[in-house]
Design a protein around this motif. Structure first.
Motif, PDB file in Angstrom:
ATOM      1  N   ASP A  62     -13.283   3.782   3.995  1.00  0.00           N
ATOM      2  CA  ASP A  62     -11.842   3.955   4.174  1.00  0.00           C
ATOM      3  C   ASP A  62     -11.204   3.693   2.821  1.00  0.00           C
ATOM      4  N   ARG A 110      -8.045   3.694   1.972  1.00  0.00           N
ATOM      5  CA  ARG A 110      -6.640   3.295   1.924  1.00  0.00           C
ATOM      6  C   ARG A 110      -6.460   2.225   0.843  1.00  0.00           C
ATOM      7  N   THR A 152       0.821  -1.223   0.000  1.00  0.00           N
ATOM      8  CA  THR A 152       0.000   0.000   0.000  1.00  0.00           C
ATOM      9  C   THR A 152       0.852   1.270   0.000  1.00  0.00           C
ATOM     10  N   ARG A 199      -8.189  -1.395   7.272  1.00  0.00           N
ATOM     11  CA  ARG A 199      -8.977  -0.161   7.377  1.00  0.00           C
ATOM     12  C   ARG A 199      -9.332   0.136   8.828  1.00  0.00           C
TER      13      ARG A 199
END
Lengths: 165, 150
Positions: free
Chosen positions: B130, B132, B19, B123
């Motif tokens: 969320d 992300r 990520t 999350r």
């Protein structure tokens, strides 16, 4: 001070013994400890068989590893209890005391105590959520485990011994 | 358990996108334990730049009393968690569960042919939304292919 995986370095190997299940049946136990995850974990395998080694009473496969919080926990799968995460309880050196609840709410306690060089005392018990805790009355699985080692041929027999037998 | 995931057993390796933009090599080793009562999953992630280990993991896939998959897992980065199966398309195993610090981990896995795809999303637990990013990995089997119907 928190225990570390390397505290159990000396236990790596195969351990066996004959003991008694929580239900009172005689059982043959084989347990192994191996380093896992490049030394960041301790892989632990446990089998309790009937004495003829036909029926596996209980099998557990698990790994002891450090949580980001610093605490050690054992992640495992039990043929009786299913998925497990047990906490390593504070105890003396040479003792591994694990405790926790299964997904179905059974309370589980497992302890290995280093009684002597190459000898562990294994004790375990579990109870369902509706069973009251009584340290004296709760039946336990107990077994003294000795370190297993590969067979090696001994010195050749003295021919005179066999002649006199 | 083993009937559903038999063709997943083995060792898989491939590239993963994290990520935070890093990438690495991910390896999954899935093996049957106790005659198929559960599947043990060992994971390792290494840096594709210098081979440095980034994360190690361990887990078990098993079935609860209702036949749903339970994945109790450990990650050296995330800690311990119990993930439970959530509905998804046929052939996809999606599991989800709480991490410490009020976070939720969602993982989706599937095997199509000789490709094992894993995607995960971490999350915040209170928020329904969320955005992300997810990690994403496609791995290839190392070794022999498991036959569908031996």
């Amino acid at each position: 001070m928190n225990a570390t995986v390397s505290d159990y370095l000396g236990w790596v190997g195969v351990w066996t013994g004959i003991g008694e299940t929580q239900a009172g049946q005689p059982t043959l136990i084989r347990s192994t400890f191996e380093f896992a995850m490049d030394g960041n974990g301790l892989e632990m395998h446990f089998e309790a068989w009937d004495p003829d080694v036909n029926v596996l009473f209980h099998g557990v496969h698990s790994v002891l590893a450090r949580a980001p919080s610093g605490m050690l926990r054992a992640l495992g799968f039990s043929t009786i209890h299913g998925p497990l995460i047990l906490e390593l309880m504070p105890d003396d050196a040479g003792v591994m005391a694990l405790s926790g609840d299964s997904q179905t709410g059974n309370r589980i306690s497992v302890t290995f105590v280093e009684e002597a060089p190459d000898q562990l005392l294994f004790t375990a018990f579990w109870r369902t959520p509706d069973q009251p805790f009584s340290s004296e009355a709760t039946p336990r699985m107990t077994c003294t485990l000795k370190r297993g080692s590969p067979w090696k041929p001994g010195p050749p027999a003295n021919p005179r011994d066999s002649a006199s037998a | 358990m083993i009937r559903r995931f038999r063709t997943w057993l083995g060792t898989w390796r491939g590239r993963i996108e994290f990520t935070d933009g890093r990438s690495g090599i991910m390896q999954f080793k899935l093996s049957s334990i106790f005659s198929g009562e559960a599947i043990q999953v060992e994971t390792s992630f290494i840096s594709s730049e210098d081979g440095r280990p980034l994360n190690r993991g361990w887990g078990y896939l098993s079935l609860d009393a209702s036949g749903q998959v339970v994945n109790n897992m450990y990650s050296s980065e995330l800690g311990f968690a119990v993930l439970k199966e959530s509905p998804d398309d046929p052939g996809v195993l999606s599991v989800s569960g709480g991490l410490s610090g009020n976070e939720i981990l969602d993982v989706a896995m599937s095997v199509v042919g000789d490709e094992f795809t894993v995607s995960s999303h971490r999350r915040e637990g209170y928020s329904g939304h969320d955005d992300r990013p997810r990690t994403y990995a496609v791995m290839k089997r190392i070794g022999l292919t498991m036959p569908e119907n031996p």
